[in-house]
Design a protein around this motif. Sequence first.
Motif, PDB file in Angstrom:
ATOM      1  N   ALA A  18       0.840  -1.153  -0.057  1.00 33.15           N
ATOM      2  CA  ALA A  18       0.036  -0.137   0.010  1.00 33.15           C
ATOM      3  C   ALA A  18       0.797   1.173  -0.147  1.00 33.15           C
ATOM      4  O   ALA A  18       0.628   2.204  -0.647  1.00 33.15           O
ATOM      5  N   VAL A  19       1.797   1.484   0.742  1.00 32.72           N
ATOM      6  CA  VAL A  19       2.873   2.531   0.775  1.00 32.72           C
ATOM      7  C   VAL A  19       3.583   2.692  -0.516  1.00 32.72           C
ATOM      8  O   VAL A  19       3.864   3.572  -1.181  1.00 32.72           O
ATOM      9  N   GLY A  20       3.950   1.585  -1.257  1.00 37.05           N
ATOM     10  CA  GLY A  20       4.781   1.335  -2.385  1.00 37.05           C
ATOM     11  C   GLY A  20       4.090   1.896  -3.702  1.00 37.05           C
ATOM     12  O   GLY A  20       4.510   2.333  -4.643  1.00 37.05           O
ATOM     13  N   GLN A  21       2.475   1.783  -3.469  1.00 41.66           N
ATOM     14  CA  GLN A  21       1.760   2.128  -4.631  1.00 41.66           C
ATOM     15  C   GLN A  21       1.331   3.622  -4.530  1.00 41.66           C
ATOM     16  O   GLN A  21       0.144   3.758  -3.773  1.00 41.66           O
ATOM     17  N   GLU A  22       1.899   4.664  -5.379  1.00 43.26           N
ATOM     18  CA  GLU A  22       1.549   5.954  -5.004  1.00 43.26           C
ATOM     19  C   GLU A  22       0.450   5.941  -6.320  1.00 43.26           C
ATOM     20  O   GLU A  22       0.553   5.501  -7.224  1.00 43.26           O
ATOM     21  N   LYS A  23      -0.593   6.935  -6.065  1.00 45.97           N
ATOM     22  CA  LYS A  23      -1.626   7.105  -6.923  1.00 45.97           C
ATOM     23  C   LYS A  23      -1.164   8.258  -7.754  1.00 45.97           C
ATOM     24  O   LYS A  23      -1.023   9.569  -7.392  1.00 45.97           O
ATOM     25  N   LYS A  24      -1.217   7.971  -9.189  1.00 41.90           N
ATOM     26  CA  LYS A  24      -0.833   9.081 -10.028  1.00 41.90           C
ATOM     27  C   LYS A  24      -2.166   9.721 -10.466  1.00 41.90           C
ATOM     28  O   LYS A  24      -3.109   9.191 -10.550  1.00 41.90           O
ATOM     29  N   PRO A  25      -2.084  11.225 -10.718  1.00 38.03           N
ATOM     30  CA  PRO A  25      -3.314  11.765 -11.043  1.00 38.03           C
ATOM     31  C   PRO A  25      -3.813  11.686 -12.398  1.00 38.03           C
ATOM     32  O   PRO A  25      -3.053  11.217 -13.277  1.00 38.03           O
ATOM     33  N   ILE A  27      -5.215  12.034 -15.899  1.00 38.54           N
ATOM     34  CA  ILE A  27      -5.323  12.970 -16.967  1.00 38.54           C
ATOM     35  C   ILE A  27      -6.880  12.860 -17.428  1.00 38.54           C
ATOM     36  O   ILE A  27      -7.420  14.059 -17.470  1.00 38.54           O
ATOM     37  N   ALA A  28      -7.498  11.927 -18.017  1.00 40.57           N
ATOM     38  CA  ALA A  28      -8.756  11.892 -18.321  1.00 40.57           C
ATOM     39  C   ALA A  28      -9.638  11.691 -17.342  1.00 40.57           C
ATOM     40  O   ALA A  28     -10.532  10.590 -17.182  1.00 40.57           O
ATOM     41  N   ASP A  29      -9.714  12.573 -16.405  1.00 38.77           N
ATOM     42  CA  ASP A  29     -10.776  12.701 -15.255  1.00 38.77           C
ATOM     43  C   ASP A  29     -12.047  13.212 -15.545  1.00 38.77           C
ATOM     44  O   ASP A  29     -12.436  13.464 -16.901  1.00 38.77           O
ATOM     45  N   LYS A  30     -12.990  13.436 -14.651  1.00 38.42           N
ATOM     46  CA  LYS A  30     -14.281  13.808 -14.820  1.00 38.42           C
ATOM     47  C   LYS A  30     -14.182  15.286 -15.418  1.00 38.42           C
ATOM     48  O   LYS A  30     -15.188  15.706 -16.403  1.00 38.42           O
ATOM     49  N   LYS A  31     -13.425  16.235 -15.051  1.00 38.81           N
ATOM     50  CA  LYS A  31     -13.158  17.703 -15.619  1.00 38.81           C
ATOM     51  C   LYS A  31     -12.825  17.556 -17.136  1.00 38.81           C
ATOM     52  O   LYS A  31     -13.456  18.108 -17.646  1.00 38.81           O
ATOM     53  N   PHE A  32     -11.727  16.649 -17.385  1.00 38.62           N
ATOM     54  CA  PHE A  32     -11.356  16.645 -18.825  1.00 38.62           C
ATOM     55  C   PHE A  32     -12.649  16.243 -19.783  1.00 38.62           C
ATOM     56  O   PHE A  32     -12.874  16.798 -20.520  1.00 38.62           O
ATOM     57  N   TRP A  33     -13.471  15.297 -19.270  1.00 41.70           N
ATOM     58  CA  TRP A  33     -14.599  14.777 -20.118  1.00 41.70           C
ATOM     59  C   TRP A  33     -15.574  15.730 -20.044  1.00 41.70           C
ATOM     60  O   TRP A  33     -16.504  15.697 -21.236  1.00 41.70           O
ATOM     61  N   LYS A  96      -2.851  19.041 -20.855  1.00 43.96           N
ATOM     62  CA  LYS A  96      -2.854  18.760 -19.314  1.00 43.96           C
ATOM     63  C   LYS A  96      -1.911  17.606 -18.968  1.00 43.96           C
ATOM     64  O   LYS A  96      -1.481  17.950 -17.604  1.00 43.96           O
ATOM     65  N   LYS A  97      -1.753  16.919 -19.585  1.00 44.48           N
ATOM     66  CA  LYS A  97      -0.417  15.718 -19.082  1.00 44.48           C
ATOM     67  C   LYS A  97       0.736  16.477 -18.915  1.00 44.48           C
ATOM     68  O   LYS A  97       1.603  16.379 -17.895  1.00 44.48           O
ATOM     69  N   THR A  98       1.158  17.527 -19.952  1.00 43.49           N
ATOM     70  CA  THR A  98       2.297  18.178 -19.832  1.00 43.49           C
ATOM     71  C   THR A  98       2.401  19.043 -18.445  1.00 43.49           C
ATOM     72  O   THR A  98       3.199  19.111 -17.769  1.00 43.49           O
ATOM     73  N   LEU A  99       1.131  19.750 -18.383  1.00 45.53           N
ATOM     74  CA  LEU A  99       1.269  20.689 -17.224  1.00 45.53           C
ATOM     75  C   LEU A  99       1.131  20.407 -15.870  1.00 45.53           C
ATOM     76  O   LEU A  99       1.553  20.520 -14.711  1.00 45.53           O
ATOM     77  N   GLN A 100       0.712  18.874 -15.831  1.00 53.04           N
ATOM     78  CA  GLN A 100       0.583  18.164 -14.719  1.00 53.04           C
ATOM     79  C   GLN A 100       2.011  17.576 -14.108  1.00 53.04           C
ATOM     80  O   GLN A 100       2.422  17.569 -13.171  1.00 53.04           O
ATOM     81  N   LYS A 101       2.617  17.245 -15.266  1.00 47.34           N
ATOM     82  CA  LYS A 101       3.967  16.741 -14.895  1.00 47.34           C
ATOM     83  C   LYS A 101       4.991  17.761 -14.568  1.00 47.34           C
ATOM     84  O   LYS A 101       5.827  17.697 -13.601  1.00 47.34           O
ATOM     85  N   GLN A 104       3.045  23.193 -13.136  1.00 45.17           N
ATOM     86  CA  GLN A 104       2.651  24.555 -13.137  1.00 45.17           C
ATOM     87  C   GLN A 104       1.502  24.674 -13.986  1.00 45.17           C
ATOM     88  O   GLN A 104       1.354  23.952 -14.985  1.00 45.17           O
ATOM     89  N   LEU A 105       0.931  25.946 -14.073  1.00 44.98           N
ATOM     90  CA  LEU A 105      -0.374  26.299 -14.579  1.00 44.98           C
ATOM     91  C   LEU A 105      -1.360  25.105 -14.832  1.00 44.98           C
ATOM     92  O   LEU A 105      -1.901  24.816 -15.866  1.00 44.98           O
ATOM     93  N   GLY A 106      -1.668  24.373 -13.772  1.00 44.28           N
ATOM     94  CA  GLY A 106      -2.442  23.353 -13.885  1.00 44.28           C
ATOM     95  C   GLY A 106      -4.083  23.685 -14.414  1.00 44.28           C
ATOM     96  O   GLY A 106      -4.722  23.060 -14.571  1.00 44.28           O
ATOM     97  N   TRP A 107      -4.372  24.996 -14.143  1.00 43.88           N
ATOM     98  CA  TRP A 107      -5.654  25.334 -14.442  1.00 43.88           C
ATOM     99  C   TRP A 107      -5.878  25.764 -15.938  1.00 43.88           C
ATOM    100  O   TRP A 107      -6.813  25.919 -16.322  1.00 43.88           O
ATOM    101  N   PHE A 108      -4.772  26.014 -16.587  1.00 39.75           N
ATOM    102  CA  PHE A 108      -4.724  26.292 -17.995  1.00 39.75           C
ATOM    103  C   PHE A 108      -5.111  25.436 -19.106  1.00 39.75           C
ATOM    104  O   PHE A 108      -5.628  25.703 -20.212  1.00 39.75           O
ATOM    105  N   TRP A 109      -5.079  23.967 -18.769  1.00 37.00           N
ATOM    106  CA  TRP A 109      -5.411  23.013 -19.815  1.00 37.00           C
ATOM    107  C   TRP A 109      -6.586  23.249 -20.383  1.00 37.00           C
ATOM    108  O   TRP A 109      -6.758  23.097 -21.818  1.00 37.00           O
ATOM    109  N   PRO A 110      -7.911  23.625 -19.939  1.00 34.12           N
ATOM    110  CA  PRO A 110      -9.040  23.522 -20.681  1.00 34.12           C
ATOM    111  C   PRO A 110      -9.421  24.896 -21.381  1.00 34.12           C
ATOM    112  O   PRO A 110     -10.152  25.180 -22.288  1.00 34.12           O
ATOM    113  N   VAL A 111      -8.396  25.937 -21.262  1.00 31.22           N
ATOM    114  CA  VAL A 111      -8.762  27.206 -21.805  1.00 31.22           C
ATOM    115  C   VAL A 111      -8.900  27.115 -23.406  1.00 31.22           C
ATOM    116  O   VAL A 111      -9.597  27.895 -24.048  1.00 31.22           O
ATOM    117  N   PRO A 112      -7.799  26.466 -24.006  1.00 25.57           N
ATOM    118  CA  PRO A 112      -7.896  26.517 -25.807  1.00 25.57           C
ATOM    119  C   PRO A 112      -9.224  25.846 -26.122  1.00 25.57           C
ATOM    120  O   PRO A 112     -10.101  26.388 -26.849  1.00 25.57           O
TER     121      PRO A 112
END
Length: 145
Positions: A18-25, A27-33, A96-101, A104-112
């Motif tokens: 459980a400690v060794g498995q970190e959850k990655k955020p 990319i295609a979450d509810k906000k993206f869809w 979104k993938k690039t900005l999360q990595k 920085q600017l995690g809010w910018f991905w849906p703007v275009p």
Amino acid sequence: MRKLITLALILAFTATVAVGQEKKPRIADKKFWLVVAVSAATAILDVESTSYCMRHNPGCTESNRWLYGERPSRRRMYFTQAGVVAGISGATYLLKKTLQKEGQLGWFWPVPQLGASAAQVYLASENYKLGNRGKVCPANGAGCQ
């Protein structure tokens, strides 16, 4: 005693896993869809408004002749818009993938994509107005000549 040692080993192993498995955020979450759904809905609105303008005003033609042709069918416009929505959604995914990595600017991905959707809503409203009036249609919408 054996049961106690076995239980301790099982607990230690599961705690380590459980400690060794970190959850990655995701990319295609509810906000993206949601952003993709808004984009698809505005594409449908654009196609229908262009069709409306061409049906109600015989002088209306599509101003994006290089994309659709002068008087495209509804089917052609839908297939073309599906490709456009898929392309911009793919670009949004990569952004979104690039900005999360980078963190920085995690809010910018849906703007275009939302900006393109806002433009389609505006042009659709102009198409409906011009379908009723028969005046010169805007670029990117049905052009009346």
